[in-house]
Structure formats: structure tokens, C-alpha cells
Scaffold this active site. Sequence first.
Site, PDB file in Angstrom:
ATOM      1  N   CYS A 113     -11.626  32.270  -9.773  1.00  0.00           N
ATOM      2  CA  CYS A 113     -13.051  31.920  -9.799  1.00  0.00           C
ATOM      3  C   CYS A 113     -13.245  30.418  -9.607  1.00  0.00           C
ATOM      4  O   CYS A 113     -14.098  29.977  -8.833  1.00  0.00           O
ATOM      5  CB  CYS A 113     -13.682  32.361 -11.114  1.00  0.00           C
ATOM      6  SG  CYS A 113     -13.621  34.138 -11.408  1.00  0.00           S
ATOM      7  N   CYS A 192      11.600  20.842 -20.453  1.00  0.00           N
ATOM      8  CA  CYS A 192      12.781  20.236 -19.838  1.00  0.00           C
ATOM      9  C   CYS A 192      12.346  19.254 -18.763  1.00  0.00           C
ATOM     10  O   CYS A 192      11.155  19.045 -18.519  1.00  0.00           O
ATOM     11  CB  CYS A 192      13.707  21.296 -19.243  1.00  0.00           C
ATOM     12  SG  CYS A 192      12.922  22.253 -17.938  1.00  0.00           S
ATOM     13  N   CYS A 195       9.831  20.314 -16.063  1.00  0.00           N
ATOM     14  CA  CYS A 195       8.421  20.238 -16.449  1.00  0.00           C
ATOM     15  C   CYS A 195       7.881  18.822 -16.263  1.00  0.00           C
ATOM     16  O   CYS A 195       6.763  18.617 -15.780  1.00  0.00           O
ATOM     17  CB  CYS A 195       8.239  20.672 -17.909  1.00  0.00           C
ATOM     18  SG  CYS A 195       8.729  22.364 -18.248  1.00  0.00           S
ATOM     19  N   ASP A 700      19.764 -21.768 -21.286  1.00  0.00           N
ATOM     20  CA  ASP A 700      19.071 -23.040 -21.157  1.00  0.00           C
ATOM     21  C   ASP A 700      19.526 -23.903 -22.333  1.00  0.00           C
ATOM     22  O   ASP A 700      19.987 -23.386 -23.343  1.00  0.00           O
ATOM     23  CB  ASP A 700      17.563 -22.799 -21.206  1.00  0.00           C
ATOM     24  CG  ASP A 700      16.777 -24.089 -21.095  1.00  0.00           C
ATOM     25  OD1 ASP A 700      17.183 -24.952 -20.304  1.00  0.00           O
ATOM     26  OD2 ASP A 700      15.767 -24.228 -21.808  1.00  0.00           O
TER      27      ASP A 700
END
Length: 1043
Positions: A113, A192, A195, A700
Amino acid sequence: LPPSLKKKTKSSIIIISSLHKKKDPTKWFSERFQTSSIKSILSVMAPSRRDLQLTPLSGDSAAEIGAMEEVRLLDSYDDNDNDDSLSKIEEGSGHSGLRKIQVGVTGMTCAACSNSVEGALMSVNGVFKASVALLQNRADVLFDPNLVKEEDIKEAIEDAGFEAEILAEPVTSGTKTQATLVGQFTIGGMTCAACVNSVEGILRDLPGVKRAVVALATSLGEVEYDPNVISKDDIVTAIEDAGFEGSLVQSNQQDKLLLRVEGVLNELDAQVLEGILTRLNGVRQFRLDRITGELELVFDPEVVSSRSLVDGIEGEGYGKFKLRVMSPYERLTSKDTGEASNMFRRFISSLSLSIPLFFIQVICPHIALFDTVLVWRCGPFMVGDWLKWALVSVIQFVIGKRFYVAAWRALRNGSTNMDVLVALGTSASYFYSVGALLYGAVTGFWSPTYFDASAMLITFVLLGKYLESLAKGKTSDAMKKLVQLTPATAILIEGKGEREIDALLIHPGDSLKVLPGGKIPADGVVVWGSSYVNESMVTGESVPVSKEVDSPVIGGTINMHGVLHIKATKVGSDAVLSQIISLVETAQMSKAPIQKFADYVASIFVPVVITLALFTLVGWSIGGAVGAYPDDWLPQNGTHFVFSLMFSISVVVIACPCALGLATPTAVMVATGVGATNGVLIKGGDALEKAHKVKYVIFDKTGTLTQGKATVTTAKVFSEMDRGEFLTLVASAEASSEHPLAKAIVEYARHFHFFDESAEDGDTSNKVSQNAGWLLDTSDFSALPGKGIQCLVNNKLILVGNRKLMSENSITIPDHVEKFVEELEESAKTGVIVAYSGQLVGVMGVADPLKREAAVVVEGLLRMGVRPIMVTGDNWRTARAVAKEVGIEDVRAEVMPAGKAEVIRSLQKDGSTVAMVGDGINDSPALAAADVGMAIGAGTDVAIEAADYVLMRNNLEDVITAIDLSRKTLTRIRLNYVFAMAYNVVSIPIAAGVFFPVLRVQLPPWAAGACMALSSVSVVCSSLLLRRYKKPRLTTILEITKE
């Protein structure tokens, strides 16, 4: 058109409709205009439709236009450009703007639909985008009001067979749209890596979505989107249409407030509250959920503040309504708990039905009374068969419905996951058993049934999912602890009074009172009182820090002793704690490169397993048919097909892609949390992975190896100038500089003149100095990186810096001065040369003490196989002296700030991984160029974009911690992968019956399901072992002294 185009075209044109009606728009244009003009028009118009200007028509051109059909350049663009341009169109004014409306649609019952409605809308000329939400019974339509009207849209839906209603637009007057928003969404139902890949692909394909990242371990997705093109509801709808559960947790939109309301007891109370909200200025929208008591407000922050809004609601309600601001993390915590509780209920339900099934199958046949009842025939089947069928049907289709739903979602989106395997395995067992019963009722030949296999399989899988959800919840414990650091309330000082307010309603500039033992509610500065503050929970520094007036404080830290009054400076997302949480969240959402392997395996895993299961079924069946194995291997009353089917089902259900998918994200989540609790903020899985193979660490000098607290040790005048006059001259020049050496020089000069030892802070001394009036006026100040400074004093040029600055300005350095400077440099001091009016007038020696842990940290790095290198803009003698003191052999001196990045690139040429440790301010280019950038001593400035690691403490020990944590995390990830892969490599052949001819051991499907469920749990538990991480023992042995 622009004037340049007017000269090239024969006439001006107005483009008023669609070019897509013409098969060849360029050819059509060229028949009417010069080819060069067409190219000019298209090249200018393509970047932006805003450049189009309407111009008056001449008579000739008007005639030509009359022959034109409606033309609109937008439709000549490719579809991709079309989507990207929607936001620009909406920003347009007048006839060029698009409009978005919501339509209520009644009568939709399924996805077919909603697809039908969407197709009907998209077929309407002038509709650019239509999104239909089945569950919400709503359609969002983006259209051109010049081409289509609201009634046309409504009629299109009604013609498709549904009822439509144009919904009233919410009041959004004064809304200021943002270019992009970043929203965090919960995504339920992911099992998992397949997905995750599916959801990410769907989100990235949405128009208006710039970026989408999904994390399996947290069930969260972070989406950057254009709110002018797509709304959060559209994104949630897309997630739900993909077959997952979605909801918005939070976004970076600043005009939204989520409140918990107490006092709404009935419909009348709700109406009163809604009336109050309607009358309040600045409220744009509101939504009250009367069941949960949640009130969502959208307001204009320029009209009303969040605190004024809450005060106004409570005041208008005369104390009836009590409001509390909800933190977005409350939803996350409740969702985690709810997921585990839901899985536990499913497991208990399945177990309560599986236990009777187990008794019927195993215990009751040995008890005469029960056996007599179970074998009693009732219709075509025995009572025992009826009971087993009924119990398993409930487990299979009621409790196990989630597996079918999730499997259908995956297959519908063209992907496969663990749910497909579970649904396939349990369905094969269930439907075979049903078929065996029906076959026995018809023929009288009763084959064994395997209802218990289906039931036990679902039960064990649910148990595994429950344990997995508990374990995954543990991986975010560090994040939850960080969230809990923020106090719920704060004491606001208003005039002579005080009142308690919600801590989330604090505004910058508020005066707050902090009691002994209480948490500091916001970042700020102390305006009254003194105390010691425990900052260990934020910076990792265990020693309480003394706080006095003007001392900065960090929200979430604990006030130990005295009462403090503080002024809030940073609140909300700008606060240190919020930025730490944001950094940890970002890291947990990101994917480490090593996870690409798991994603690839997950994408092919299920099809490969199903193929192996089919081979198993066919192989054992053919083997039985040709007599490759004896019939006594078969179960009682069993056939070769049944024998083969059990092996095939075991193969399907024992294979587990979940363990592979969880191997990396769970370890990254735990590691980033552990790092945060130790003051090491990691910005992503990529940085975490790279740090384990660091070969070079570049330091540095100033502020990194040294304390960054420079002090002047020597000031010698080489002219007839008075010493005080010399110091005043130098201090006046350096007062405008922010360099640490400049501040040290100004402080030294001020102390020389006023003998004041109270001020230690450089900024404070500068202010005192300037206000005292003893400094000379300067002009044309200029800071020269890597050289020094220059300016005019009394209209004469003064230079303060190194030899390079003097040489460039033709200042001669006498031999005795050069010898004096060399002596300073050989003693690890920096020589600052001063020239005034073209003559050298003096030299100042500045020392920056080394950090006490610097030498042992360098030694520790060497023991770890990492080569330390010092790169500094200072001179070679000073650099070598400092390097010798800390034990660094490789030194690069007199390097300009941009040159540090070049040094890093030269080391990277052979493929080596280079880390840069700097203060995060002057070293940004080098931090960005390095494979791993570490900003050390960031303090409250934790949002350093260039760095991959932010080391909260000003302690070099954390460099070792960062590298060591990375190494241990990568080792854990590899162990997880080895375990997950070894599990599948070993278990699948056993389940397929490869060893059955030798061992005569067959793995039943329910046992295979139990193994599959526990495999992912074991991987998560393996990652949880990182929570026991301790800093390297080297730091304990060497007894590094903390500052």
C-alpha cells in the site's frame, strides 16, 4: 543574465519550465542561439540556480520566447545532482523555492500500500520527493508549488484508492535552518555485520544524508544530514522500512529540550500545561506524551533560554508541574536495560515450554503412568505427539517470531544474517517433524520426529542473545561512568539568594556555589574561596589539585574541602566532560580497518554455509542410496533422508557470523573506555589500530619534553645601556607576544623593577605590566615564527630573537657575544639576542626545565622498540644538550613549524608508522601529517582536530600508555578473530558428520545451536578482559614522578 553573457547572446531569455521534455536540450538551444553562447550559459548556470536574473524582454526575444515550451534547467541535471540540489532550491525565494507538506493517508495496511501511494505521488509532475510511512499513516511530499498544488497531491492519493488529508503545518516562525545536523539514532534488531552493512547502505542512499555510520556493539547509528532535505522522522522511517527499530537519541540541534513532567494526572492537567506552552514566547513546537510524562519542546534560543522556559512553565503552573531536564543518555541506558530484559523474558518463556517437552521426550517414557497416557491415541496421533506439536508451535511461531521477521527483513533488503540461518534450521526441523506425523497418519509408517531439536535450538539461541546483550552492555560501562560524573543539580547564586537548579540548565556566566564533597557542575573559574579538587575521573591525575581565585575548574570533578564560588564558562557540548564523551562516542562508532575483513566474510558467510548444508544433505543422501555406509547408522525407523537432514540442519545452525562481527567493535569500545578512564582519549578505531605499529615517535621540545615554564636565568648588556633600561626595552617589545619565552622575559623584567614574586601566571603578569605604565609604547609588532619578534619602540626598530633574525637584518654579532651565546646553549639554555636601532645591545639566557619523567619515558620507548626523535625550532647546541639529557640520539634542530611535517613525511617514505607528540597548538601541521598525532597536556582544550589521541595530563607517561593500549587491543582483536574463525572451521565439519564414520558421534541440532549461541558470547567476554588493563609495568618500575 550577467553582463558578460548579454554581450554574447542575441537576446536575453527567461527559463520558466522543463527542459526534460526536449530530447536534446542543447541542440534545441543551438537552433536559436550561437553555440558559444550556449556553452557560456550552461557553464555559468550549472553551479547555481541563484545566478539567474530576470531581465526585460525585447520585442524580438519575446517572439522567440513565445515559441518556447516550459523549460526548467534543474530537470536537465542528473538525478544525483538533483538530490544534492534540493536544499539549495528550498533556500531560494519566490518562484524558485520548493515546499514540503505532510499528508495523512488512511487505508494503508501493508508495504504494498505504501509503495502504491509513493508511486502515485512520484507520478505527479512537480513532485520531487515523496516518502510514505506505513506505521505513521503519513506521507511527506516535497514539491514545486508553481507546478502542482496541494489539492493535486491529495487527489493523486485518493485516485490510488486511499483517503488523504493535508496536515496543518507546525508553527515554525523564526526557525533558523542549519546547513547539516548530526543525529544519533538507536537501531534495534541488528544481529551481525551483515545487518550493519545493510542499514548503512540504506541510510547513505537517502537524499540529504551526507554521512552514515552504524555500530553493532552499541546498536547506534550516527547520521549527518541536511534538515532542509530530510528530517529525522524520514530517517527513522527509512530504518523501520528496512525492518529494524529506530528512534532519535540526540542531535546537535541547540533549540530542542526534552523534559520529564510530574503533575500531569488527568486530561485537564494536560490541557492546562498545553495552554501554558501556547502562551510562552519563543516556543515553536511542543509534544507531550501523557503516558511517559515526556515533554519535547522546540524553542528559539534567541527569544527564550532553556532555564527561563522551565521557570516560566513551573511559575505559570503555580508549582503544580515539576520539570526535570532529561539527558539523552538516559534513553540509551534504559534501552540497553530494556533489550536485555526483553531477551530474558523470551528466553524464560521458551525455556518454560521446552522443559515439559524435554520431559515428554526423555523422562516420561521411563515412567509407566505417564507413558501410558502419552501413547494413548487421540485421533490420528498419540497424545504425546499432540502435546509436542502444540508446545513447539508456540515456541516456533510466537516466541521465535523475531527470527522470521528479522530473516525476512534481511532477505527483502538483499542481504543475509544469522536470523536467516536460525529460521532455516528450525523451520527444517519443525516442518519435517510435522510432515513425518502426517505421513505416519496416512501410511502407518511412523518416522522419528525432531520437535525437541527446534525448541531447544530456539531456547539456546535466545539464551545466547540474552548473555550477549548483558556482555555488550558491560562494554559501555566506561561511557556510563563518564555520563554519571555530571551532577544532577547545581546551586545557582542570584543576587543575595541561592536556589537549586537542574545542572543541564546552567548558562555561561552563571555564578555557582560548590559545597565540600560536591561535584563541580560546569567548567568555569573560581571567583571566591580555595580548595583542593580531585580531577582524576577526568584527567587521570590522582593527586588533588589546589584551586584558588582565577583557577580553572572542570565540570564533573569533586571539590574536596572548602566552599567554592565559580563562574561558569563552558556548558553543554562545549564542556570538557561533554567533549570527552563525544570523543569516546565517536571512537566507538568508528570502524577499525581490520574490521573490513569481518565485513567481507559476513557478506558471503550465510550463502556459503547454506551451500555447505546442501552439499551435506545431498552427499549423505547419495551415500546412503549407493550403500556407502551401513543401515545400522540410521536412527530407529529412520531413513537416509532423515539421517542426512539432521547433519544438514546442524551445519546451518552451528555456523555463526555474529562472532566475527563482534570481534572488532566490542574490543574497540572497551579499549576507548579504558583509555578515557586513564586520561587517554582515542578519536577512532583507525587511530587505535595504527598506534600499535609505531616505529618512530617525534617529540617537540618546548612544552612537550620540557615543562613549558620558561624562566630567565641570565641577562647581560653588551652596550652602554643601563640594565633596567635594557630590560624595559625588551619587555615592551615582548609584551605583545604569546610565546612562553616572551612571557618569561616580561615576568623577569617586572620582577626586576618591582620585586614582586606573587604573580606566576604569564597572562596575569602581562596585564599587570601593561597597567603599571612602566612599559614603553610599541607599534608595527610582528611575530616571526622560528626567528623571534620585531617592532618599533620610540620609532626605532627592535629585534628580539635568534641568529637567523639578526643575520637577515644585517646585525653583526661580535665574537665575545657569540661565545657567550654558545656557552648558554651548551648548558641547555636558549640564547635570546636583542638588537636596537641597528646595534646589538644584549643577550638573555632562558631555561625551560625538562619534565622529570622525560628521560625514563624515552628509555621505556626504546625498550618497546620505538625510536624517539626530537624535532625543534631551537638552535643545534641547545637541542643537542636537551637531547643528551633525556637520552635521545636523533635530533633535528632549527626546523620551522612547517618543516616538522616534512621531517615526518621523510620518515614515512619507507612505509614506517610515525607518531608525533606535541602540545596541539603550534604543532598542528605535524600532528596532521603524522600517522598518529598525540596532543599532550591539552588540559581543557580537548577538541584538537589535528590529533588522533588527546592525552589529558601533561605527562609523557601517557605516550607509553597509548601505544601499549593499542598493542594490547590489536592482540585481543586478533585473538577474537582466531577464535571466531577457528570455531567455524572446526565446528562446521563436525556438524556435517565428517568425523562420524570414525568417532560415531553425531552433533544434534540443539547442541549445535547451543554452540552457536555461546560463540558470540565468548568473543564479547574476551573483549571484556581489556577492562582489566593496567598501565605498563615499566612506569611502576621506573617510578615516574607525576607533576
